[in-house]
Design a protein around this motif. Structure first.
Motif, PDB file in Angstrom:
ATOM      1  N   ILE A 117     -50.013  23.312 -19.024  1.00 57.74           N
ATOM      2  CA  ILE A 117     -49.563  21.966 -18.686  1.00 57.74           C
ATOM      3  C   ILE A 117     -48.333  21.585 -19.498  1.00 57.74           C
ATOM      4  O   ILE A 117     -47.366  21.007 -18.967  1.00 57.74           O
ATOM      5  CB  ILE A 117     -50.703  20.946 -18.885  1.00 57.74           C
ATOM      6  N   SER A 153     -49.473  13.007 -17.843  1.00 56.03           N
ATOM      7  CA  SER A 153     -49.379  14.468 -17.906  1.00 56.03           C
ATOM      8  C   SER A 153     -49.984  15.023 -19.192  1.00 56.03           C
ATOM      9  O   SER A 153     -50.578  16.097 -19.196  1.00 56.03           O
ATOM     10  CB  SER A 153     -47.909  14.898 -17.800  1.00 56.03           C
ATOM     11  N   VAL A 177     -44.729  20.668 -17.874  1.00 56.86           N
ATOM     12  CA  VAL A 177     -44.116  19.361 -18.135  1.00 56.86           C
ATOM     13  C   VAL A 177     -42.731  19.535 -18.757  1.00 56.86           C
ATOM     14  O   VAL A 177     -41.774  18.852 -18.372  1.00 56.86           O
ATOM     15  CB  VAL A 177     -45.027  18.512 -19.053  1.00 56.86           C
TER      16      VAL A 177
END
Length: 353
Positions: free
Chosen positions: A333, A281, A337
């Motif tokens: 992102i 990730s 996450v």
């Protein structure tokens, strides 16, 4: 959970505000006259003044920053005329005499060289970079997990030592250096055997067929870009597998007579994937940014090559737009996450609060 998500979104907005400020200051203290870059060296004074007025360069620096933020903001105050409507494609929220509060997409302005909308330029190259980063991440994950499992299962053997040596080499070698070596070796020296070229983009032009998909041009930049995350995934998988294989439930599974493959892939690997997923990730956004020099080396038409070319030509709106886009991807992102971690493990919210 909702409060935690809102808190993360506010942090993300603060980060983006800081990036916008730094980018504006950086590219407004660099030498060079944008009007001269647009019109050329032989432009007359009147033409230069018209271009400066068009880009707002005739205003003070603080006012230029305010106008730049107004262009980037999805909620802005704009002139209430047809020219602004055509330029920004907005939807009116409130109407004043000669101004309007509008809802629009962020406007990254126009290229100094081509006068094209920066958003249109980026939209042509971002998909190619996304495909490159995605395939590099898939390549790194599959090969990295496989080598990491082998390294852990055959600990202290030649397989383990070879995998560790490969991981150290992959982490140590800079992407631009690895790209030059890979391009020269597989795209030039061994090109008759590999069928690969030193340079080329995802789409090539055929005079009879037009634009065609050329997947072979993806192999070398994909391998180069995926080397570093691959090396890290090897080490993470090995470390996590060694820790899991030493647990009591693995010894119990062996005592029950379960097969070796069932123990490794059904029980051990499943529980060892958490750090690998975390690395994946985080690395995907890094690969989007790290593709800059890799794309330039292989002549791959993506966001990185476009940005480097624009920087060489002092086309600052394109460079600024690229940097802001990459920063936005990083922020989004990281927020997703963090929210996912908090959803899976509520203790994360308690620790960070």
């Amino acid at each position: 959970m909702l409060g935690y998500a809102i808190k993360k979104l506010l942090y993300g907005l603060l980060v983006m505000a800081g990036v916008v400020l730094v980018v504006f200051i950086l590219f407004n203290i660099l030498p060079g006259d944008p009007a001269r870059m647009t019109m050329g060296q032989r432009a007359d004074v009147q033409s230069l003044e018209a271009v400066r007025k068009e880009f707002g360069l005739d205003r003070s620096k603080p006012m230029q920053f305010v106008l730049y933020v107004n262009d980037l903001s999805p909620i802005s105050v704009l002139d209430n005329d047809s020219a602004s409507q055509k330029k920004y494609h907005y939807v009116k929220l409130l109407n004043f005499k000669d101004k309007a509060l509008v809802l629009k997409q962020p406007y990254l302005r126009s290229s100094y060289q081509t006068k094209r909308d920066v958003t249109a330029i980026l939209s042509e190259t971002v998909p190619n970079t996304f495909i490159l980063a995605l395939t590099a991440m898939i390549f790194a994950t599959i090969i990295g997990v496989f080598l990491g499992v082998l390294s852990a299962v055959y600990k202290d053997s030649w397989i383990d030592k070879s995998a560790n040596a490969f991981a150290i080499l992959g982490i140590s070698a800079p992407s631009f250096f690895a790209g030059i070596i890979i391009a020269w070796l597989f795209g030039f020296v061994l090109s008759d055997y590999t069928g690969l070229n030193m340079s080329g983009s995802l789409y090539s032009y055929d005079p009879f067929k037009g634009e065609i998909l050329t997947l072979r041009n993806l192999w070398l930049p994909m391998t180069t870009l995926g080397l570093r995350p691959l090396a890290i995934i090897v080490q993470l998988t090995r470390s996590a597998m060694l820790d899991v294989l030493a647990q009591d439930y693995i010894r119990t599974a062996r005592a029950k007579g379960l097969g070796r493959n069932a123990i490794i892939y059904k029980h051990a690997l499943k529980n060892a994937m958490n750090p690998v997923i975390t690395a994946i990730s985080g690395w995907f956004a890094s690969l989007l940014a790290g593709s800059f020099f890799v794309e330039y080396i292989f002549g791959y038409n993506g966001l990185g090559r476009t940005t480097v070319t624009a920087l060489e030509m002092s086309d600052f709106p394109v460079v600024m737009g690229s940097i802001l886009f990459i920063a936005f991807v990083f922020v989004v992102i990281n927020i997703l996450v963090d929210i996912l971690y908090a959803y899976v493990d509520p203790r994360v919210k308690l620790v960070q609060s």
